[in-house]
Design a protein around this motif. Sequence first.
Motif, mmCIF file in Angstrom:
data_model
loop_
_atom_site.group_PDB
_atom_site.id
_atom_site.type_symbol
_atom_site.label_atom_id
_atom_site.label_comp_id
_atom_site.label_asym_id
_atom_site.label_seq_id
_atom_site.Cartn_x
_atom_site.Cartn_y
_atom_site.Cartn_z
ATOM 1 N N MET A 112 2.496 6.292 11.694
ATOM 2 C CA MET A 112 1.903 4.957 11.626
ATOM 3 C C MET A 112 0.696 4.864 12.548
ATOM 4 O O MET A 112 -0.370 4.356 12.161
ATOM 5 C CB MET A 112 2.945 3.912 12.013
ATOM 6 C CG MET A 112 2.429 2.489 12.038
ATOM 7 S SD MET A 112 1.936 1.938 10.400
ATOM 8 C CE MET A 112 1.042 0.449 10.835
ATOM 9 N N ALA A 113 0.844 5.339 13.774
ATOM 10 C CA ALA A 113 -0.245 5.252 14.750
ATOM 11 C C ALA A 113 -1.460 6.053 14.296
ATOM 12 O O ALA A 113 -2.600 5.577 14.367
ATOM 13 C CB ALA A 113 0.243 5.745 16.104
ATOM 14 N N MET A 114 -1.226 7.268 13.817
ATOM 15 C CA MET A 114 -2.337 8.104 13.359
ATOM 16 C C MET A 114 -3.026 7.514 12.131
ATOM 17 O O MET A 114 -4.259 7.504 12.029
ATOM 18 C CB MET A 114 -1.833 9.511 13.032
ATOM 19 C CG MET A 114 -1.484 10.343 14.237
ATOM 20 S SD MET A 114 -1.102 12.042 13.714
ATOM 21 C CE MET A 114 -0.539 12.733 15.272
ATOM 22 N N ALA A 115 -2.230 7.025 11.196
ATOM 23 C CA ALA A 115 -2.795 6.467 9.973
ATOM 24 C C ALA A 115 -3.631 5.231 10.272
ATOM 25 O O ALA A 115 -4.735 5.063 9.736
ATOM 26 C CB ALA A 115 -1.679 6.128 8.984
ATOM 27 N N ASP A 126 -4.466 -8.178 8.615
ATOM 28 C CA ASP A 126 -4.341 -8.153 10.074
ATOM 29 C C ASP A 126 -3.523 -6.951 10.539
ATOM 30 O O ASP A 126 -3.855 -6.320 11.539
ATOM 31 C CB ASP A 126 -3.684 -9.443 10.561
ATOM 32 C CG ASP A 126 -4.527 -10.671 10.241
ATOM 33 O OD1 ASP A 126 -5.769 -10.545 10.225
ATOM 34 O OD2 ASP A 126 -3.946 -11.743 10.001
ATOM 35 N N ARG A 127 -2.453 -6.659 9.802
ATOM 36 C CA ARG A 127 -1.566 -5.559 10.185
ATOM 37 C C ARG A 127 -1.056 -4.843 8.929
ATOM 38 O O ARG A 127 -0.727 -5.506 7.938
ATOM 39 C CB ARG A 127 -0.346 -6.071 10.965
ATOM 40 C CG ARG A 127 -0.651 -6.808 12.241
ATOM 41 C CD ARG A 127 0.639 -7.296 12.857
ATOM 42 N NE ARG A 127 0.430 -8.059 14.072
ATOM 43 C CZ ARG A 127 1.411 -8.603 14.795
ATOM 44 N NH1 ARG A 127 2.669 -8.474 14.378
ATOM 45 N NH2 ARG A 127 1.134 -9.274 15.888
ATOM 46 N N PRO A 128 -0.975 -3.540 8.965
ATOM 47 C CA PRO A 128 -0.341 -2.824 7.849
ATOM 48 C C PRO A 128 1.173 -3.017 7.893
ATOM 49 O O PRO A 128 1.734 -3.380 8.937
ATOM 50 C CB PRO A 128 -0.723 -1.364 8.106
ATOM 51 C CG PRO A 128 -0.945 -1.292 9.577
ATOM 52 C CD PRO A 128 -1.482 -2.628 9.997
ATOM 53 N N ALA A 129 1.818 -2.799 6.781
ATOM 54 C CA ALA A 129 3.276 -2.949 6.695
ATOM 55 C C ALA A 129 3.873 -1.733 6.011
ATOM 56 O O ALA A 129 3.246 -1.104 5.159
ATOM 57 C CB ALA A 129 3.634 -4.218 5.922
ATOM 58 N N LEU A 130 5.096 -1.413 6.388
ATOM 59 C CA LEU A 130 5.817 -0.291 5.796
ATOM 60 C C LEU A 130 6.726 -0.823 4.694
ATOM 61 O O LEU A 130 7.602 -1.654 4.949
ATOM 62 C CB LEU A 130 6.641 0.429 6.866
ATOM 63 C CG LEU A 130 7.371 1.709 6.450
ATOM 64 C CD1 LEU A 130 6.376 2.761 5.989
ATOM 65 C CD2 LEU A 130 8.203 2.246 7.612
ATOM 66 N N VAL A 292 5.644 3.464 1.959
ATOM 67 C CA VAL A 292 4.182 3.512 2.022
ATOM 68 C C VAL A 292 3.674 2.507 3.046
ATOM 69 O O VAL A 292 4.199 1.404 3.180
ATOM 70 C CB VAL A 292 3.556 3.225 0.635
ATOM 71 C CG1 VAL A 292 3.980 1.863 0.097
ATOM 72 C CG2 VAL A 292 2.044 3.324 0.696
ATOM 73 N N PHE A 293 2.639 2.902 3.794
ATOM 74 C CA PHE A 293 1.981 1.996 4.715
ATOM 75 C C PHE A 293 0.940 1.202 3.929
ATOM 76 O O PHE A 293 -0.122 1.724 3.585
ATOM 77 C CB PHE A 293 1.317 2.771 5.855
ATOM 78 C CG PHE A 293 2.290 3.449 6.775
ATOM 79 C CD1 PHE A 293 3.107 2.703 7.611
ATOM 80 C CD2 PHE A 293 2.397 4.833 6.812
ATOM 81 C CE1 PHE A 293 4.012 3.322 8.462
ATOM 82 C CE2 PHE A 293 3.297 5.458 7.653
ATOM 83 C CZ PHE A 293 4.111 4.699 8.481
ATOM 84 N N LEU A 294 1.242 -0.039 3.623
ATOM 85 C CA LEU A 294 0.342 -0.883 2.856
ATOM 86 C C LEU A 294 -0.657 -1.584 3.768
ATOM 87 O O LEU A 294 -0.312 -2.017 4.865
ATOM 88 C CB LEU A 294 1.137 -1.937 2.082
ATOM 89 C CG LEU A 294 2.098 -1.424 1.014
ATOM 90 C CD1 LEU A 294 2.863 -2.587 0.399
ATOM 91 C CD2 LEU A 294 1.349 -0.651 -0.063
ATOM 92 N N GLY A 295 -1.891 -1.712 3.287
ATOM 93 C CA GLY A 295 -2.903 -2.433 4.047
ATOM 94 C C GLY A 295 -3.913 -1.555 4.744
ATOM 95 O O GLY A 295 -4.779 -2.058 5.460
ATOM 96 N N LEU A 299 -4.073 5.812 1.370
ATOM 97 C CA LEU A 299 -2.630 5.814 1.152
ATOM 98 C C LEU A 299 -1.933 6.887 1.982
ATOM 99 O O LEU A 299 -2.308 8.065 1.928
ATOM 100 C CB LEU A 299 -2.320 6.049 -0.334
ATOM 101 C CG LEU A 299 -2.595 4.866 -1.263
ATOM 102 C CD1 LEU A 299 -2.434 5.295 -2.712
ATOM 103 C CD2 LEU A 299 -1.647 3.714 -0.944
ATOM 104 N N VAL A 300 -0.922 6.469 2.736
ATOM 105 C CA VAL A 300 -0.084 7.377 3.511
ATOM 106 C C VAL A 300 1.361 7.008 3.240
ATOM 107 O O VAL A 300 1.749 5.847 3.405
ATOM 108 C CB VAL A 300 -0.380 7.285 5.016
ATOM 109 C CG1 VAL A 300 0.579 8.177 5.798
ATOM 110 C CG2 VAL A 300 -1.829 7.685 5.307
#
Length: 344
Positions: A112-115, A126-130, A292-295, A299-300
């Motif tokens: 998450m931090a790297m992505a 504002d923030r990505p979500a898993l 998936v990390f949305l936002g 895509l990761v």
Amino acid sequence: MSDSSVIAIDAMGGDKGLEVMLAGVARARRLHDGLRFLLVGDEAAIRAGLSRHPNLSQASEVIHAADVIAGEEKPSQALRRSKTSSMGVAIDCVKQGRAGAAVSSGNTGALMAMAKLSLRTMPGIDRPALAALLPTLGDNDVVMLDLGANTECDARNLTQFAVMGAAYARIVLELDRPRVALLNIGSEDQKGTGEIKDAAQMLRAATHLPMDFTGFVEGDRLSRGDHDVIVTDGFSGNIALKTAEGTARFVADLLRRAFSSSARSKIGFLISRPATDLLRNHLDPNNHNGAVFLGLNGLVLKSHGSANEIGVATAIGNAAKMVKSDLARRIAEDLSNIDAKAAA
């Protein structure tokens, strides 16, 4: 523009190591024609493993990365090796446009931090979500987010999560108007925190979006199949996810113990085996793998650390589907619509 037919794989991540990762990629290659892969990690080890998958070798490029992020590493420590680790290099392939998505079974916090640092959040987010798929009693799985990326969220965050989750559901579940609900301690309008109530008000006003807000849902209704997207903060979402996974294992262990308790029970197991096999298949997390990390501007996907080759292939298949359907564009369009409505 990213190459939508290429998926970058953190080949060294996960509890089960390189062998399972390569087997999963090879399975995905058989299931999805036209996919190509960037296999990131120890080049010598990857090439040795590819000798057992000749069909995969023809569709893959190996990218050497000397470091591997350990499961116990803190995100702040992992970030220092983002340029040399298999996880960081795989994400960078997305940033550089060499791949349409990256898939890793490694450390979730580090991923998450790297992505987030590499790809940044999309305009309007504002923030990505898993987000991940969970099994239900209905015809489709349910999309749930956030599952741990954000422990505290305000109403705007929750509304953005709903928009992103609905766009995800339209692609992965192939729904025209997903049913979206907020996880709450009750279904009544007066229940819940101020943030949840405010988010509900914002979503009720968003009638122009391709989704239907159905109100609040309690934890005991998550798997009933009454909703397609369930939205919550990362703290509650992660607890709900782990509780559901633990309950599934608990039920499976109880059945295993009951069917082995006596000769009569063993005979009963043989008679009911088709039903128990169906149950096991439905609850198997490998068949719903790939959060998936949305936002983000790219895509990761996070594959479960304990995923087998079926689970790895499932995550890759979901990644390919999201890239092909241009998930980021759909999210951006929905966010622009909701912001325009709010400003009117």
